[in-house]
Scaffold this motif. Structure first.
Motif, PDB file in Angstrom:
ATOM      1  N   ARG A 191       0.840  -1.211   0.000  1.00 16.63           N
ATOM      2  CA  ARG A 191       0.000   0.000   0.000  1.00 16.63           C
ATOM      3  C   ARG A 191       0.867   1.250   0.000  1.00 16.63           C
ATOM      4  O   ARG A 191       0.602   2.228  -0.706  1.00 16.63           O
ATOM      5  CB  ARG A 191      -0.940   0.005   1.212  1.00 16.63           C
TER       6      ARG A 191
ATOM      7  N   ASN B 222     -10.068  -9.189  -5.740  1.00 13.85           N
ATOM      8  CA  ASN B 222      -9.218  -9.085  -4.545  1.00 13.85           C
ATOM      9  C   ASN B 222      -8.139 -10.176  -4.511  1.00 13.85           C
ATOM     10  O   ASN B 222      -7.797 -10.709  -3.469  1.00 13.85           O
ATOM     11  CB  ASN B 222     -10.055  -9.124  -3.255  1.00 13.85           C
TER      12      ASN B 222
ATOM     13  N   ARG C 178       2.357   1.680  -3.461  1.00 15.29           N
ATOM     14  CA  ARG C 178       1.362   2.193  -4.417  1.00 15.29           C
ATOM     15  C   ARG C 178       1.172   3.694  -4.230  1.00 15.29           C
ATOM     16  O   ARG C 178       1.051   4.449  -5.199  1.00 15.29           O
ATOM     17  CB  ARG C 178       0.024   1.458  -4.238  1.00 15.29           C
TER      18      ARG C 178
ATOM     19  N   LYS D 120      -8.995   0.693 -19.523  1.00 11.20           N
ATOM     20  CA  LYS D 120      -9.861   0.048 -18.533  1.00 11.20           C
ATOM     21  C   LYS D 120     -10.679  -1.067 -19.185  1.00 11.20           C
ATOM     22  O   LYS D 120     -11.043  -0.986 -20.362  1.00 11.20           O
ATOM     23  CB  LYS D 120     -10.841   1.064 -17.930  1.00 11.20           C
TER      24      LYS D 120
ATOM     25  N   ASP E 244     -13.495  -2.028 -17.447  1.00 12.30           N
ATOM     26  CA  ASP E 244     -14.507  -1.941 -16.383  1.00 12.30           C
ATOM     27  C   ASP E 244     -15.837  -2.594 -16.745  1.00 12.30           C
ATOM     28  O   ASP E 244     -16.519  -3.134 -15.892  1.00 12.30           O
ATOM     29  CB  ASP E 244     -14.757  -0.466 -16.010  1.00 12.30           C
TER      30      ASP E 244
ATOM     31  N   ASP F 124      -3.534  -5.553 -11.575  1.00  9.06           N
ATOM     32  CA  ASP F 124      -4.396  -4.491 -11.031  1.00  9.06           C
ATOM     33  C   ASP F 124      -5.868  -4.867 -11.211  1.00  9.06           C
ATOM     34  O   ASP F 124      -6.695  -4.650 -10.318  1.00  9.06           O
ATOM     35  CB  ASP F 124      -4.112  -3.154 -11.725  1.00  9.06           C
ATOM     36  N   HIS F 125      -6.197  -5.445 -12.363  1.00  9.51           N
ATOM     37  CA  HIS F 125      -7.575  -5.883 -12.631  1.00  9.51           C
ATOM     38  C   HIS F 125      -7.991  -6.992 -11.653  1.00  9.51           C
ATOM     39  O   HIS F 125      -9.100  -6.950 -11.092  1.00  9.51           O
ATOM     40  CB  HIS F 125      -7.673  -6.386 -14.076  1.00  9.51           C
TER      41      HIS F 125
ATOM     42  N   TYR G 116      -6.852  -7.579  -8.743  1.00  9.45           N
ATOM     43  CA  TYR G 116      -6.944  -7.006  -7.389  1.00  9.45           C
ATOM     44  C   TYR G 116      -8.273  -6.270  -7.220  1.00  9.45           C
ATOM     45  O   TYR G 116      -8.969  -6.429  -6.218  1.00  9.45           O
ATOM     46  CB  TYR G 116      -5.754  -6.063  -7.164  1.00  9.45           C
ATOM     47  N   ARG G 117      -8.619  -5.467  -8.242  1.00 11.61           N
ATOM     48  CA  ARG G 117      -9.866  -4.687  -8.162  1.00 11.61           C
ATOM     49  C   ARG G 117     -11.092  -5.582  -8.269  1.00 11.61           C
ATOM     50  O   ARG G 117     -12.060  -5.426  -7.531  1.00 11.61           O
ATOM     51  CB  ARG G 117      -9.916  -3.644  -9.284  1.00 11.61           C
ATOM     52  N   ALA G 118     -11.073  -6.524  -9.209  1.00  6.52           N
ATOM     53  CA  ALA G 118     -12.272  -7.310  -9.515  1.00  6.52           C
ATOM     54  C   ALA G 118     -12.490  -8.468  -8.541  1.00  6.52           C
ATOM     55  O   ALA G 118     -13.631  -8.793  -8.200  1.00  6.52           O
ATOM     56  CB  ALA G 118     -12.193  -7.846 -10.945  1.00  6.52           C
TER      57      ALA G 118
ATOM     58  N   ARG H 215      -4.121 -11.173  -5.959  1.00  6.18           N
ATOM     59  CA  ARG H 215      -2.899 -10.453  -6.354  1.00  6.18           C
ATOM     60  C   ARG H 215      -2.535 -10.702  -7.807  1.00  6.18           C
ATOM     61  O   ARG H 215      -1.918  -9.869  -8.455  1.00  6.18           O
ATOM     62  CB  ARG H 215      -1.740 -10.820  -5.430  1.00  6.18           C
TER      63      ARG H 215
END
Length: 367
Positions: A46, A210, A49, A256, A258, A203-204, A206-208, A212
């Motif tokens: 964290r 959780n 980042r 993105k 998204d 990153d995707h 992690y966001r989508a 790594r």
């Protein structure tokens, strides 16, 4: 004279510190030693980042305002702990090691501004581990007008020459960013970043979800690739530029997925990495006969399958299958580069970073 070197690498994927030992004279590798890994904690990740976010506005390369100072201390401590654990585990004393190559953590890479910033306090690290530390490998190249990346090609060449196979051979490293080294005999060495590696995908995930990363490419294997999205992304000017060229981890952050499901997003981003690697082929002197994949992407079976589809009839194989330690190659490389730096040998060339003349580099910090 052969040196025993330890290389340390913390890459753009922000996962942790890789450690590797090699015996080398800076030209050939006599022996691979053991390798190790010290993961970053979630709190350290964290912090890094946040440092990446704040580094965008750095006024000069040695400035460490606010969170960047805290991040530098955390990076230095993590590397010191990595060396201490590695040497203790393998019964190695400080006196056994001639030099440590310390890359640090890249937080900003803007060669067009003659700026590249790797955080990590080499003087503090040298004192903590009681071994001389070579660091700041990229600065001289960037100051001279080079891209400052990729820096592993001279090591890839040393590895490829030991295979004694017909070229051209391309070594692909898929870390946060993907880069290639094109090797054709002893004379031709070309290198460049090709585009995203695992950074967008990680990153995707992690966001989508959780998670790594996409373990073995399992999520991507269940998704559908959006070819129109990839075609739009490949229209970015970077992909048509001939080598040498380099990237910052966040250069594609605006892309993105998204609106897609987690699996479709993973499939599309994995295919984007494979497509951007394949896109380099027309920009090379000859079509490569074989591709060797290293870095985290070499464990992604969906990525390897997509690369084989796009690069056929050339062979595509994971570096581990050749007896190379795929996860340790970049760390080994910085041990190798430290040995080269000690001997005043070039670390980068016009065809690898675009620097005007072959450049040596690296600064020394002593205990």
């Amino acid at each position: 004279m052969m040196l025993t070197a330890i290389g340390l690498m913390s890459g753009t994927s922000l996962d942790g510190v890789d450690v590797a030992m090699i015996e080398t004279d800076g030209r050939k590798v006599r022996a691979f030693g053991p390798s190790g890994y010290r993961p970053y904690s979630e709190m350290e990740r964290r912090l890094l980042r946040q440092a990446l976010y704040e580094a965008v506005n750095l006024p000069q390369r040695d400035a460490r305002p606010g969170v960047l100072r805290d991040a530098e201390q955390a990076v230095t401590l993590a590397h010191a702990e990595a060396v201490a654990a590695f040497t203790a585990q393998h019964g190695i004393s400080a006196q056994d090691i001639d030099i440590v190559g310390f890359h640090g953590q890249t937080v900003l890479h803007r060669p067009e501004r003659r700026l590249t910033v790797q955080i990590g306090d080499a003087a503090a690290l040298a004192k903590a581990i009681h071994i001389p530390v070579m660091h700041d490998f990229r600065a001289a190249d960037v100051a001279a007008g080079g891209q400052g990346a990729p820096f592993v090609p001279v090591y890839h060449r040393a590895l490829a020459q030991s295979l004694e196979r017909e070229g051209p051979i391309v070594v692909v490293n898929i870390g946060g960013v993907s880069n290639i080294t094109y090797i054709d005999g002893t004379d031709t060495l070309i290198a460049c970043d090709t585009g995203p590696g695992n950074a967008l995908l990680d990153d995707h995930m992690y966001r989508a979800l959780n998670q790594r990363f996409d373990t073995a490419g399992q999520t991507a294997a269940q998704g559908k690739v959006d070819d129109a999205w990839i075609a739009r992304a490949l229209a970015m000017p970077f992909f048509a530029k001939p080598p040498p060229k380099s990237l910052d981890r966040n250069d594609f952050a605006a892309l993105k997925v998204d609106g897609m499901s987690p699996a479709d997003g993973a499939a599309t981003l994995t295919a984007f990495t494979a497509a951007s690697i394949a896109r380099i082929v027309p920009l090379l002197p000859k079509v490569p006969k074989s591709w060797i994949v290293a870095g985290g992407g070499a464990r992604n079976l969906t990525m390897l399958r997509m690369l084989r589809d796009r690069l056929q009839p050339a062979t595509v194989e994971a570096a581990d299958g050749l007896g190379w330690a795929s996860d340790a190659i970049e760390a080994q490389a910085f041990g190798f580069l430290a040995a080269r730096g000690l001997k005043g040998l070039p670390l980068s060339y016009p065809a690898t970073t675009g620097v005007p003349i072959p450049m040596t580099g690296g600064l020394m910090a002593r205990p």
